[in-house]
Design a protein around this motif. Structure first.
Motif, PDB file in Angstrom:
ATOM      1  N   VAL A   1       0.851  -1.194   0.000  1.00  0.00           N
ATOM      2  CA  VAL A   1       0.000   0.000   0.000  1.00  0.00           C
ATOM      3  C   VAL A   1       0.885   1.241   0.000  1.00  0.00           C
ATOM      4  O   VAL A   1       1.853   1.324   0.761  1.00  0.00           O
ATOM      5  N   ILE A   2       0.538   2.200  -0.847  1.00  0.00           N
ATOM      6  CA  ILE A   2       1.278   3.461  -0.949  1.00  0.00           C
ATOM      7  C   ILE A   2       0.452   4.560  -0.291  1.00  0.00           C
ATOM      8  O   ILE A   2      -0.730   4.758  -0.617  1.00  0.00           O
ATOM      9  N   GLY A   3       1.060   5.277   0.648  1.00  0.00           N
ATOM     10  CA  GLY A   3       0.375   6.398   1.274  1.00  0.00           C
ATOM     11  C   GLY A   3       0.084   7.495   0.259  1.00  0.00           C
ATOM     12  O   GLY A   3       0.847   7.711  -0.682  1.00  0.00           O
ATOM     13  N   PHE A   4      -1.011   8.206   0.446  1.00  0.00           N
ATOM     14  CA  PHE A   4      -1.392   9.257  -0.510  1.00  0.00           C
ATOM     15  C   PHE A   4      -1.883  10.499   0.249  1.00  0.00           C
ATOM     16  O   PHE A   4      -1.069  11.343   0.623  1.00  0.00           O
ATOM     17  N   ILE A   5      -3.172  10.581   0.542  1.00  0.00           N
ATOM     18  CA  ILE A   5      -3.701  11.780   1.209  1.00  0.00           C
ATOM     19  C   ILE A   5      -4.816  11.390   2.187  1.00  0.00           C
ATOM     20  O   ILE A   5      -5.313  10.255   2.170  1.00  0.00           O
TER      21      ILE A   5
END
Length: 353
Positions: free
Chosen positions: A193-197
Motif C-alpha cells: 500500500v502506498i500512502g497518498f492523502i
C-alpha cells in the motif's frame, strides 16, 4: 510530448438550424460572477457591444430574457439564465471524469504511434481532486488513468488490468466494515500500500445553511431535499456507514435515490438549488461556494503488487508523489492533507484494527 485535453462543449440549435454564439454560456457565467455586463464582457474578452449582441441573440432564441439589467444595480441572471448556467456546470462536473479517461486513452495511443512501445503506468482510482493533479505532474511518464470505484479498482489490480489501484479507508468506527471488505481484496504477501492523502467528507449546504442542517440526522427532516453519490462509490459507502451509526433509515431521506457521479456534480446540484444538501468532500463544496459541515476523515490510499515496485515506472510514480511540487499542490486543496504520501506500507500495517 503534446497532450490532448477533451472538453465538453454546448451547442444551442433549434429545429430550423439556427445556432447560438458559443460565448453565451461564458458570458452568463461572467455576469453571475461580476454582476456587471461591462466587467463580464471584459472577462470573456469581447467588447461591451458584442456582449449586448450575444445577449440579444440569446433572448430572441429562447423567447425570454437571460439577463436582467437595472440602472444602478448592475446585471443579474434571470431564472432561465441561471438554469442554463447551472446546467452547464453540472454537465462539466458530471462528464469531467469520463472525458479525462478518454483523454488519457487518446494520449496513450498518440505516444505509442510516436514512440512505439512505451512504458505506461495504469492507474485505476475513484475521481477526486488530488487524483486530478497526477496527470499534470507525471509529465515524463505516460499515464493511463481510468476512474472507477474502489472495489472495481482493486478487482482490476487483482486481474492485472492496472498497476496501481486507489481505495478509501474512513477513520474511526465507521471504517471498520469497509476495512473488513478490503481484507478480501488485498493479499499481504502479494500487495503493498502506498500512502497518498487524507480528505474531509461531510455535508454540502447552501451558503449560511438556511435550513440549519447539523448532521446526517437532518437529512430525514421534512422538506429537506438530498442528492446522493452512486451506490458503488467509496463516498456512498462512507455515508451508508454514517447513517447506520446514527440510526437513520435511507428510506426516510427525500432524494436518496438521486445519484451523481462526482463530488463536483453533487456540489453543482446543490448550488443550482435542485437539492438542499449533498454529501462529499470539502473541496467540492468550496469550489461551488457552498457551506460545509465536516463529518468524517478518510485515508485515500493506493495499492500495487510488491513485485511492481522494482520497476522504473513505479519508482518514477513514487518520486512524483514525494516531490515538493506535487505535495504543495495537494496542500492547496481545501480539506486535503498529505498522509505518508509516496511511502510504501504493508497491507497489515494499513488494515490492522
Amino acid at each position: 510530448m503534446k497532450k490532448i485535453t477533451v472538453l465538453p462543449s454546448w451547442c444551442f440549435r433549434d429545429d430550423a438550424g439556427n445556432q447560438l454564439d458559443l460565448q453565451l454560456l461564458r458570458l452568463l457565467g461572467a455576469v453571475h460572477r461580476r454582476g456587471k455586463l461591462t466587467q463580464a464582457a471584459e472577462d470573456v474578452g469581447i467588447s461591451y457591444r458584442h456582449a449586448w449582441s450575444v445577449l440579444r441573440q440569446g433572448n430572441a432564441f429562447f423567447g425570454v430574457a437571460l439577463v436582467e439589467l437595472q440602472r444602478g444595480r448592475g446585471a443579474q441572471l434571470t431564472p432561465l439564465g441561471d438554469k442554463l448556467l447551472w446546467a452547464e456546470q453540472r454537465a462539466v462536473a458530471r462528464l469531467g471524469p469520463q472525458l479525462e479517461s478518454l483523454g488519457s486513452e487518446l494520449n496513450l495511443a498518440i505516444a505509442r504511434e510516436q514512440q512505439g512501445a512505451v512504458s505506461v503506468l495504469r492507474l485505476y482510482a475513484s475521481h477526486g481532486f488530488a487524483v486530478e493533479l497526477l496527470p499534470k505532474h507525471l509529465t515524463a511518464l505516460p499515464l493511463d488513468l481510468q476512474y472507477c470505484s474502489p472495489h472495481e479498482s482493486l478487482a482490476a489490480l487483482d486481474r492485472g488490468s492496472c498497476d496501481v489501484a486507489g481505495f478509501h479507508l474512513p477513520r474511526g468506527a465507521v471504517g471498520e466494515h469497509i476495512r473488513a471488505s478490503y481484507h478480501e481484496r488485498l493479499n499481504p504477501r502479494e500487495h503493498r500500500v502506498i500512502g497518498f492523502i487524507t480528505r474531509t467528507q461531510g455535508l454540502m449546504v447552501a451558503p449560511n445553511n438556511p435550513l440549519g442542517i447539523e448532521g446526517v440526522a437532518s437529512l430525514a427532516l421534512e422538506g429537506v431535499r438530498f442528492v446522493n453519490r452512486q451506490a458503488s462509490s467509496g463516498t456512498r459507502s462512507l455515508l451508508d456507514g454514517l447513517l447506520n451509526e446514527a440510526g437513520v433509515a435511507s428510506t426516510a431521506i427525500r432524494g436518496f435515490e438521486v445519484e451523481e457521479f462526482t463530488h463536483s456534480a453533487v456540489a453543482a446540484y446543490v448550488a443550482a438549488g435542485m437539492a438542499d444538501v449533498g454529501f462529499g468532500v470539502q473541496a467540492g463544496a468550496e469550489k461551488f461556494g457552498l457551506d460545509f459541515i465536516a463529518l468524517a476523515t478518510e485515508d485515500y490510499l493506493l495499492a500495487c503488487r510488491h513485485q511492481a515496485l522494482k520497476e522504473s515506472r513505479l519508482q518514477a510514480f513514487l518520486d512524483v508523489l514525494g516531490s515538493d511540487a506535487f505535495q504543495q499542490a495537494v496542500q492547496t486543496l481545501p480539506g486535503y492533507r498529505l498522509s505518508r504520501c509516496g511511502e510504501v506500507m504493508t497491507v497489515e500495517e494499513v488494515l490492522a484494527p
